[in-house]
Write a protein that holds these residues in place. Structure first.
Motif, PDB file in Angstrom:
ATOM      1  N   ASP A  81      -7.098   8.298  33.013  1.00 45.33           N
ATOM      2  CA  ASP A  81      -6.696   6.584  32.650  1.00 45.33           C
ATOM      3  C   ASP A  81      -8.383   6.457  31.816  1.00 45.33           C
ATOM      4  N   GLN A  82      -8.823   7.600  31.224  1.00 47.10           N
ATOM      5  CA  GLN A  82      -9.552   7.329  30.398  1.00 47.10           C
ATOM      6  C   GLN A  82      -9.612   7.214  28.558  1.00 47.10           C
ATOM      7  N   TRP A  83      -8.360   7.930  28.637  1.00 50.92           N
ATOM      8  CA  TRP A  83      -8.490   8.286  27.142  1.00 50.92           C
ATOM      9  C   TRP A  83      -7.620   6.872  26.396  1.00 50.92           C
ATOM     10  N   PRO A  84      -6.357   5.864  27.809  1.00 49.29           N
ATOM     11  CA  PRO A  84      -5.582   5.084  26.214  1.00 49.29           C
ATOM     12  C   PRO A  84      -6.652   3.896  26.641  1.00 49.29           C
ATOM     13  N   MET A  85      -8.046   3.554  27.620  1.00 47.59           N
ATOM     14  CA  MET A  85      -8.893   2.552  26.993  1.00 47.59           C
ATOM     15  C   MET A  85      -9.659   2.920  25.850  1.00 47.59           C
ATOM     16  N   LEU A  86      -9.677   4.816  25.410  1.00 48.06           N
ATOM     17  CA  LEU A  86     -10.913   4.358  24.336  1.00 48.06           C
ATOM     18  C   LEU A  86      -9.840   4.506  23.210  1.00 48.06           C
ATOM     19  N   ALA A  87      -8.568   4.353  23.014  1.00 46.47           N
ATOM     20  CA  ALA A  87      -7.416   4.768  22.164  1.00 46.47           C
ATOM     21  C   ALA A  87      -7.665   3.370  21.846  1.00 46.47           C
ATOM     22  N   LYS A  88      -7.462   2.298  22.863  1.00 44.73           N
ATOM     23  CA  LYS A  88      -7.353   0.905  22.274  1.00 44.73           C
ATOM     24  C   LYS A  88      -8.273   0.113  22.318  1.00 44.73           C
ATOM     25  N   GLU A  89      -9.494   0.465  22.474  1.00 44.50           N
ATOM     26  CA  GLU A  89     -10.746  -0.238  21.664  1.00 44.50           C
ATOM     27  C   GLU A  89     -11.247   0.434  20.620  1.00 44.50           C
ATOM     28  N   LEU A  90     -11.208   2.234  20.421  1.00 43.38           N
ATOM     29  CA  LEU A  90     -11.227   2.452  19.317  1.00 43.38           C
ATOM     30  C   LEU A  90     -10.311   1.348  18.298  1.00 43.38           C
ATOM     31  N   SER A  91      -8.894   1.183  18.205  1.00 44.75           N
ATOM     32  CA  SER A  91      -8.256   0.353  18.095  1.00 44.75           C
ATOM     33  C   SER A  91      -8.720  -0.652  17.764  1.00 44.75           C
ATOM     34  N   ASP A  92      -8.787  -1.558  18.899  1.00 44.33           N
ATOM     35  CA  ASP A  92      -9.723  -3.383  18.156  1.00 44.33           C
ATOM     36  C   ASP A  92     -10.184  -2.853  17.414  1.00 44.33           C
ATOM     37  N   LEU A  93     -11.720  -2.699  17.425  1.00 45.22           N
ATOM     38  CA  LEU A  93     -12.787  -2.449  16.838  1.00 45.22           C
ATOM     39  C   LEU A  93     -12.684  -2.121  15.506  1.00 45.22           C
ATOM     40  N   THR A  94     -11.768  -1.167  15.064  1.00 45.00           N
ATOM     41  CA  THR A  94     -11.365  -1.258  13.481  1.00 45.00           C
ATOM     42  C   THR A  94     -10.163  -1.564  12.721  1.00 45.00           C
ATOM     43  N   GLY A  95      -9.094  -1.639  13.625  1.00 45.84           N
ATOM     44  CA  GLY A  95      -7.854  -2.049  13.145  1.00 45.84           C
ATOM     45  C   GLY A  95      -6.940  -0.913  12.734  1.00 45.84           C
ATOM     46  N   PHE A  96      -7.219   0.123  13.296  1.00 47.89           N
ATOM     47  CA  PHE A  96      -6.206   1.368  12.626  1.00 47.89           C
ATOM     48  C   PHE A  96      -4.823   0.913  13.801  1.00 47.89           C
ATOM     49  N   ASP A  97      -4.524   1.178  14.152  1.00 49.65           N
ATOM     50  CA  ASP A  97      -2.952   1.285  14.822  1.00 49.65           C
ATOM     51  C   ASP A  97      -3.005   2.419  15.574  1.00 49.65           C
ATOM     52  N   MET A  98      -3.135   3.936  15.686  1.00 49.67           N
ATOM     53  CA  MET A  98      -3.336   4.551  16.497  1.00 49.67           C
ATOM     54  C   MET A  98      -4.475   5.911  16.327  1.00 49.67           C
ATOM     55  N   VAL A  99      -5.048   6.045  17.154  1.00 48.25           N
ATOM     56  CA  VAL A  99      -6.089   7.407  17.153  1.00 48.25           C
ATOM     57  C   VAL A  99      -5.673   8.683  17.334  1.00 48.25           C
ATOM     58  N   LEU A 100      -6.041   9.642  17.316  1.00 45.36           N
ATOM     59  CA  LEU A 100      -5.759  11.562  17.569  1.00 45.36           C
ATOM     60  C   LEU A 100      -7.157  11.676  17.749  1.00 45.36           C
ATOM     61  N   PRO A 101      -7.219  12.392  18.770  1.00 44.99           N
ATOM     62  CA  PRO A 101      -8.616  12.999  19.210  1.00 44.99           C
ATOM     63  C   PRO A 101      -9.048  14.249  19.617  1.00 44.99           C
ATOM     64  N   MET A 102     -10.040  14.236  19.246  1.00 43.75           N
ATOM     65  CA  MET A 102      -9.972  16.053  19.231  1.00 43.75           C
ATOM     66  C   MET A 102     -11.745  16.065  19.812  1.00 43.75           C
ATOM     67  N   ASN A 103     -12.363  16.859  19.250  1.00 45.79           N
ATOM     68  CA  ASN A 103     -13.761  17.195  19.434  1.00 45.79           C
ATOM     69  C   ASN A 103     -14.725  17.417  18.630  1.00 45.79           C
TER      70      ASN A 103
END
Ligand code: PLP
Length: 401
Positions: A81-103
């Motif tokens: 339940d954390q990753w979807p929130m981060l993905a949306k927050e990053l998209s909102d912040l930056t205007g990019f549609d999608m995010v691929l997370p790594m380390n």
């Protein structure tokens, strides 16, 4: 236990792939760190800009602690339940549609290269295994074998071959060389908006804008590596914004994890990142709940505590102050926001001895290459702490013959 104990232990059992200053840090808070002798220092490097929010930022630590007691790892076999929130927050912040997370940053760079090649084959119809990616000389994008395949730094490459093909190198800042290097098989151009590791090298004004235009007219993806320059370091959320440029693919890392956790990500339009299909790429720890909780809070405090504005304002202030130092050792002071370099003259005896002298004064800096001292304190630094630092820097330039 004293410093020597830890230094000897590290040097005996740890591989020597770094040349650290001999300060053994045991505690950090904000811009300050303490060594094992309880000596206090101001951190003027911020772990290569991974600690933009300051050491042990209280609410980031709290988010991490809360999450650690709840859920730490699911892998991507399941959802959390954390990753979807981060993905949306990053998209909102930056205007990019999608995010691929790594380390790590290097993993995110590898991911961006994969995405660009995939886009090249599927979207641009480049013949199989022919995709080319253009990079710049003096780049720094990490340490994997593919990434060092296109470094111009011999030290990073020596004895690590054979290397990955498919990369073409051009001089950084040279837009004509870039245009000339493009072929029908060019998928992407990978560039740092400011070459930090190379010694805070700034491109000519308008370069990024020109790059974006050339990319657009040739159907080539512009990939910006903002792992170090991003998230406020240069006084804007991203360094590309200084020229009003939005890259096609954006790579972030370092302070995305608030100095508490390794978190990196690739951001792009759906047309690019939407090409990944289940199984085509992955990471066991990518998007783990701890990482996402840390990153969410790191982004939140970066914004709420006005770290970007602080970086812009105090960066200008400090660069101008540094420029007033009269020393025969200094070639140039340059930078943007709180990413600042002092380039020394070749005959100054190297940046290392200046960093060692600054350490004695309570200021932790690191040389980058032989002749540049990098100043990159946490973005929460205050004016009076910069003034404190300035006094010490000025003294060292006066003292060192
Ligand atoms: C630090 C850095 C990387 C590599 O990140 P790691 O987390 O060390 O793998 C890549 N690109 C740039 C511009 C960096 O500064």
């Amino acid at each position: 236990m004293n410093t020597k104990f830890y230094v000897d232990l590290e040097d005996l059992y740890g591989a020597h792939n770094y040349h650290p200053l001999d300060v053994v840090i045991t505690k950090g808070k904000g811009v300050w760190v303490w060594d094992v002798n309880n000596q206090k220092y101001l951190d003027f490097l911020s772990a290569y800009s991974a600690v933009n929010q300051g050491h042990c930022h209280p609410t980031i630590v709290k988010a991490l602690k809360n999450q650690a007691e709840k859920l730490t790892l699911t892998s991507r076999a399941f959802r959390n339940d954390q990753w979807p929130m981060l993905a949306k927050e990053l998209s909102d912040l930056t205007g990019f549609d999608m995010v691929l997370p790594m380390n790590s940053g290097a993993e995110a760079v590898e991911t961006a290269l994969k995405a660009a090649r995939m886009w090249g084959y599927q979207n641009k119809r480049i013949p199989e295994n022919q995709a080319e990616i253009i990079v710049c000389s003096n780049n720094f994008h990490g340490r994997t074998i593919t990434i060092i395949s296109f470094t111009s730094e011999d030290l990073y490459k020596k004895d690590f071959g054979p290397f990955t093909p498919g990369f073409k190198m051009i001089p950084f800042g040279d837009i004509e060389a870039f245009e000339k290097a493009i072929t029908p098989n060019t998928a992407a151009f990978l560039v740092e908006p400011i070459q930090a590791e190379a010694g805070i090298i700034m491109p000519p004004d308008g370069y990024l804008k020109d790059v974006k235009e050339v990319c657009e007219s040739n159907n080539v993806l512009m990939i910006a590596d903002e792992i170090q320059t991003g998230l406020g370091r240069t006084g804007k959320l991203f360094a590309c914004e200084h020229e009003g440029v939005r890259p096609d693919v954006l790579i972030i890392g370092k302070s995305l994890g608030g100095g508490c956790y390794a978190v990196s990500a690739v951001l792009a339009r759906r047309e690019v990142l939407g090409l990944f299909t289940p199984g085509s790429h992955g990471s066991t720890f990518g998007a783990n709940p701890l990482a996402c909780a840390a990153a969410r809070e790191a982004l939140k405090v970066t914004k709420e505590e006005k770290m970007i504005e602080n970086s812009a304002e105090l960066g200008d202030y400090f660069i101008n102050k540094l420029k007033t130092i009269k020393s025969r050792h200094i070639q140039e002071v340059r930078g943007k926001g709180l990413l600042i370099g002092i380039e020394l003259k070749p005959e100054a005896g190297g940046a290392r001895r200046f960093c060692e002298a600054l350490e004695q004064e309570g200021l932790l800096c690191k040389e980058t290459h032989e002749n540049v001292i990098r100043f990159a304190p946490p973005l929460i630094i205050k004016k009076k702490e910069l003034d404190w630092s300035f006094k010490r820097i000025k003294k060292v330039f006066k003292d060192l013959k």
